[in-house]
Design an enzyme around this catalytic site. Structure first.
Site, PDB file in Angstrom:
ATOM      1  N   LEU A 105       1.078  -1.301  -0.048  1.00  0.00           N
ATOM      2  CA  LEU A 105      -0.147   0.130   0.005  1.00  0.00           C
ATOM      3  C   LEU A 105       0.777   1.122  -0.063  1.00  0.00           C
ATOM      4  O   LEU A 105       1.886   1.218   0.558  1.00  0.00           O
ATOM      5  CB  LEU A 105      -0.781   0.032   1.250  1.00  0.00           C
ATOM      6  CG  LEU A 105      -1.932  -1.101   1.422  1.00  0.00           C
ATOM      7  CD1 LEU A 105      -2.888  -0.995   2.589  1.00  0.00           C
ATOM      8  CD2 LEU A 105      -2.934  -1.038   0.098  1.00  0.00           C
ATOM      9  N   ASP A 106       0.471   2.263  -0.590  1.00  0.00           N
ATOM     10  CA  ASP A 106       1.297   3.668  -0.580  1.00  0.00           C
ATOM     11  C   ASP A 106       1.409   4.087   1.091  1.00  0.00           C
ATOM     12  O   ASP A 106       0.613   3.758   1.800  1.00  0.00           O
ATOM     13  CB  ASP A 106       0.320   4.609  -1.488  1.00  0.00           C
ATOM     14  CG  ASP A 106       0.409   4.172  -2.831  1.00  0.00           C
ATOM     15  OD1 ASP A 106       0.979   3.493  -3.365  1.00  0.00           O
ATOM     16  OD2 ASP A 106      -0.537   4.802  -3.360  1.00  0.00           O
TER      17      ASP A 106
END
Ligand code: URA
Length: 238
Positions: A105-106
């Site tokens: 995930l960012d």
């Protein structure tokens, strides 16, 4: 395979090098099923084994499967550069036993992140052929219009993709909130799809992977839990 000696068992659970684990045992810091053991050559049955290390109880697990409710400002990469890594939110034994995020995930994305030390599981979950749907809740900069929803469902062209990408489902949840289910996990996919459709993603949260819902796990941001067989079955991996 022969039975594992206690020092190897501790090492496999992430308590440090074999030498260090032997020292822990000889120093009386380890109990097996509630009984102090100072001989590292003991070969306890790992089935249902309860270890106590420095007074803390640990159930033996051949492999660990973990769900984390990822907060913002943590990186999933192995060598984080601008923010702390997600592994800093987990017991340090997990890093020792090479627990890794399943996909990424960012740093500013929150929500459901799986982690494991089971290479086959990580590979299977990350494989593009598996098509595990992932559900996201995006907060948008501009209001969510019917046209935006229609565009995301019909498919939007991202500049480095050969074909348009579309959401499996897309629902307006609030004036500036849209729930998007994606089959693929391309780089910054939700943010880029929203941008390609003329909006902007202000905040992003992953709320489900396959049938595994973050809400059902009852985790506050930054909290984690083990995933048991019934959870893994929801991912289609049991
Ligand atoms: N899509 C994104 O844009 N970012 C994520 O972290 C996950 C999906």
């Amino acid at each position: 395979m022969g039975k594992l000696t206690l020092d190897r068992i501790l090492q496999s659970q992430g308590f440090g090098s074999r030498k260090w684990c032997r020292e822990l045992i000889e120093d009386g810091e380890v109990a097996v099923n509630g009984e102090a053991v100072t001989d590292y050559r003991k070969t306890p049955d790992t089935n249902g084994l309860k270890l106590t290390v420095f007074g803390e109880e640990w159930a033996y697990r051949e492999r660990v499967y973990v769900a984390l409710n990822k907060p913002a400002n943590y990186e999933c990469s192995r060598k984080p550069s601008h923010h702390p890594g997600v592994l800093t939110l987990l017991p340090e034994q997990f890093a020792w036993r090479d627990v890794q995020p399943v996909g990424r995930l960012d740093h500013d994305t929150t929500g459901l992140l799986l982690l494991s030390d089971d290479g086959a599981f990580i590979h299977a979950q990350s494989s593009p052929r598996r098509h595990v749907p992932k559900r996201y809740l995006a907060t948008t900069h501009a209001p969510v219009t019917d046209e935006l929803v229609a565009q995301l469902l019909a498919g939007v062209q991202l500049h480095d993709e050969p074909a348009p990408l579309h959401a499996l489902s897309c629902l307006r949840r609030d004036e500036r909130q849209v729930e998007i289910v994606l089959e693929q996990g391309k780089y910054h996919q939700v943010k880029r799809m929203l941008a390609a459709a003329g909006n902007h993603c202000d905040a992003l949260r992953r709320v489900a992977i396959g049938g595994l819902e973050l809400a059902a796990l009852g985790l506050e941001e930054g909290e984690w839990c083990y995933l048991e067989q019934e959870h893994l079955a929801l991912l289609g991996n049991a």
